[in-house]
Scaffold this active site. Structure first.
Site, PDB file in Angstrom:
ATOM      1  NE  ARG A  49      10.144  37.670  70.063  1.00 18.37           N
ATOM      2  CZ  ARG A  49      10.511  38.905  69.729  1.00 18.37           C
ATOM      3  NH1 ARG A  49      10.927  39.745  70.662  1.00 18.37           N
ATOM      4  NH2 ARG A  49      10.487  39.293  68.482  1.00 18.37           N
ATOM      5  NE  ARG A  52      17.579  31.599  71.815  1.00 16.03           N
ATOM      6  CZ  ARG A  52      18.237  30.460  71.968  1.00 16.03           C
ATOM      7  NH1 ARG A  52      18.889  30.238  73.094  1.00 16.03           N
ATOM      8  NH2 ARG A  52      18.250  29.556  71.012  1.00 16.03           N
ATOM      9  NE  ARG A  98      15.245  27.622  70.847  1.00 13.75           N
ATOM     10  CZ  ARG A  98      16.143  27.213  69.976  1.00 13.75           C
ATOM     11  NH1 ARG A  98      16.545  25.950  69.975  1.00 13.75           N
ATOM     12  NH2 ARG A  98      16.671  28.040  69.103  1.00 13.75           N
ATOM     13  CE1 TYR A 146      11.259  36.474  58.837  1.00 13.14           C
ATOM     14  CE2 TYR A 146       8.960  36.957  59.333  1.00 13.14           C
ATOM     15  CZ  TYR A 146      10.294  36.984  59.691  1.00 13.14           C
ATOM     16  OH  TYR A 146      10.675  37.517  60.895  1.00 13.14           O
TER      17      TYR A 146
END
Length: 700
Positions: free
Chosen positions: A362, A366, A375, A487
């Protein structure tokens, strides 16, 4: 990769804090060139300030917006020609005070006042409006705005659009410095190719610099030189303190090359210093290859040998110097770097390296303001499907951090849609599968997936590989079958994976069918990533740590091994992967594959048995012990606890050294976190880790 300009010539347009800026530049190894570009001139008349005072004393002002510290002090001086300072302070105490950043807060503190609302960084006019919307709506209110230099028409319009009555309070304006000599000298240095870096700490500085260039002076810079100035900036690293200054630069046809996440002068200098070598070299190579670096995106980079003689930056920090920039004659590289020079790739193959390579899971995310701005414009799925934007975000992380590998921006769950599953990313919940796989009959819903349905990922890889520095490895990836299946069965995140394990135990037909369909797709997916330019692959098994070794060996490991074997077969002669440029550039070995899982201490020997070249370790395991358990015939990646990045730089270095000491300089260690960077991580701390690893691991 120390924060060091390594002798580059650095122009600063700072005026009031010129000495402080010059000292910072010199402290970070730069040759400081001070070119003051502006001075504050108090309004000769206090009419506007006194008109504001009358409204304030009559309690007809509902809020006061203070944009600068200097302006706040000028305002206080102006109004105290009519009332006492104590009276002014008491009147101000009765109304909400909105401060655009820490400088007006400091000015209020001198008067014993506290702000009602402080606008968060980067303190732009947009941030100010957002803060008002969230905490202090201005509809039907009279708002006084302390102005400086020139009115911010967009801020004023934004307030009026929200229903406010705006009272402008200009208290000073910006003028050109009395002595224009240093500024003219800086302009000439840019035109002559004698400057390396320019620091811009306000929009007005850029306006004034161009104004002086346009005005000219007989025998010196003249109006005809403005285009020459723009041309000169194509080979100068432009560093901007924040969005407002960046907007001014862009407005005038140029583009900032670096902007810190936090808009402070010290951050600007330090962060630009640490990336100056790489970024200046990149910009000058691009310019020499006819890229218009005044208006470009990262994806437009063109590498290769220099076409035109030009002064180059120092070699990439932490790497072997290619040339010396201080000698303008040594302008052309003897050779261009290739993937064969990649320290990351050598570490994957357990070859000796001059320092331990580092990349971070990552590393585009963010925690970076620039990523948040991207984003804010697109959803996660829209971003993943936009190949050019994915490439831009991937390259942005490398530019800002100076890591040794890029990982293509995407998500492990993009493969769900070709199989017929409805994927969404819900704020607060993360990924959601709207039509989960729960029972035997759901097998009929699984499509015969075609890996070509994920062409947008391959295009992002192609774009990135073209624009990425040739000796920086590009990592492609996929989710492991177990994690993706979890998932699909759970419908999203899970704490105990009860539905997944229940199907695995009770319904082996459904379980194995789902896993087989996933592996079939993933083999094609990874082969296509190789063909598109991936130099290395990583398999993420985020949730496999929920299994015990027996269950992993029986229900999961055969599928993972088939996936890895299938990808390996794709690298043989005549296979689709043979088109990969990294395979062509490095034919001696197969493309490395990393297998990473979390909470997998008990599974490590089994992960190795799947056939991976590198085993990723999370922070829960001792690196030295894990490597001994695995055997030194495999490389390892990891494994700092991500939360350490919340600590001080000294603690970050201490913990990084502890990991490096456990690796003991043995070939085959790639530094990484034990999981991804969290959104609340301070960006400067992430950079500190990259620098610490490069510096502490450097060896002859």
């Amino acid at each position: 990769m120390p924060a060091d300009f390594q002798g580059l010539s650095v122009i600063s347009f700072e005026s009031r804090r010129a000495e402080e800026m010059a000292s910072l530049i010199q402290r970070h190894g730069g040759m400081a060139i001070s070119a003051p570009s502006m001075r504050e001139i108090a309004n000769p008349s206090h009419d506007e300030a006194l008109a504001f005072l009358d409204l304030l004393m009559a309690e007809k002002i509902d809020a006061v917006v203070l944009l600068t510290g200097v302006g706040t002090r000028f305002l206080a001086e102006a109004v105290t020609t009519k009332v006492s300072k104590a009276q002014f302070i008491e009147a101000m105490r009765k109304v909400p005070l909105i401060c655009r950043g820490p400088k007006p807060v400091a000015a209020l503190r001198e008067m014993g006042l506290k702000p009602t609302l402080e606008v968060p960084e980067p303190n732009t006019w947009q941030d100010l409006l957002k803060a008002l919307d969230a905490h202090l709506p201005v509809t039907n209110k009279t708002v006084a705005v302390q102005e400086y230099g020139m009115p911010n028409q967009r801020l004023l319009a934004g307030l009026e659009e929200r229903g406010a009555t705006v009272v402008r309070v200009p208290v000073y304006k910006w003028g050109l410095p009395e002595d224009l000599g240093p500024l003219r000298g800086a302009i000439e240095a840019v035109i002559a190719g004698e400057a390396d870096v320019v620091m811009c700490t306000s929009a007005t500085q850029w306006y004034h610099m161009l104004q002086v260039a346009e005005r000219g002076e007989p025998g010196r810079v003249g109006p005809v030189s403005v285009e020459a100035l723009r041309e000169g900036f194509k080979r100068v690293l432009i560093a901007s303190i924040g969005p407002v200054a960046s907007e001014a630069i862009i407005e005038h046809g140029m583009q900032p090359d670096y902007e810190p996440d936090s808009p402070h002068m010290a951050n600007l200098v330090r962060e630009t210093a640490r990336r100056s070598g790489d970024l200046l070299e990149k910009k000058r190579i691009a310019a020499s290859n006819d890229v218009n670096t005044n208006r470009w995106k990262r994806v437009e980079m063109v590498w290769g040998e220099m076409k035109h003689a030009t002064r180059l930056a120092v070699a990439p920090q932490g790497h072997t110097p290619a040339i010396s920039i201080r000698d303008p004659q040594s302008a052309i590289r003897d050779s261009s770097p290739t993937i064969a020079d990649s320290v990351f790739m050598k570490a994957c193959r357990r070859e000796p390296v001059p320092y331990t390579p580092i990349w971070l899971m990552r590393q585009a995310g963010r925690y970076q303001r620039a990523y948040r701005e991207v984003r804010a414009q697109v959803t996660m799925l829209e971003l993943c499907r936009n190949s050019e934007l994915c490439a831009e975000v991937t390259l942005m992380a490398v530019d800002r951090l100076g890591v040794d590998a890029a990982i293509i921006f995407s998500d492990i769950l993009t493969v769900c849609e070709p199989l017929g599953f409805s994927l969404d990313f819900v704020k607060g919940d993360g990924p959601v599968i709207h039509n989960p796989f729960r029972e035997r009959k759901d097998i009929e819903r699984i499509r015969k997936a075609d890996a070509s349905d994920l062409e947008y990922v391959y295009e992002a890889l192609r774009i990135t590989r073209r624009a990425l520095r040739p000796d920086i490895a590009l990592i492609g990836f996929c989710g492991a079958p177990f994690t993706i299946a979890s998932y699909l069965i759970e419908g999203g995140k899970s704490k105990d994976y009860a539905a997944t394990k229940t199907m695995m135990y009770r319904d082996p037909v459904s379980w194995n069918t789902l896993m087989e369909r996933l592996v079939d797709l993933l083999i094609g997916y990874l082969r296509n990533q190789i063909a598109a330019g991936a130099d290395c692959l990583q398999i993420f098994d985020s949730w496999v740590g929920s299994l015990n070794p027996d269950d992993y060996r029986e229900h999961v490991m055969p599928h993972v091994k088939r996936l890895i074997d299938g990808v390996r077969e794709g690298q043989g002669p005549g296979a689709k992967g043979q088109g990969n440029q990294s395979a062509i550039r490095n034919p001696q070995s197969a493309l490395p594959l990393i297998h990473f899982g979390t909470n997998t201490t008990a599974l490590l020997p089994l992960l190795k048995e799947t056939g991976a070249d590198v085993i990723g370790l999370d922070w829960r395991v001792d690196l030295a012990e894990a490597w001994n358990t695995l055997g030194h015939d495999v490389a390892v990646m990891g494994n700092l606890d991500p939360i350490v990045l919340h600590c001080s730089p000294a603690k970050i270095r201490e913990q990084a050294k502890r990991i490096l000491d456990k690796a003991a300089g043995r070939p085959g260690h790639i530094f990484n976190l034990g999981h991804g960077i969290t959104p609340d991580m301070p960006p400067e701390h992430v950079a500190e880790l990259v620098d610490a690893v490069h510096e502490l691991s450097a060896r002859p």
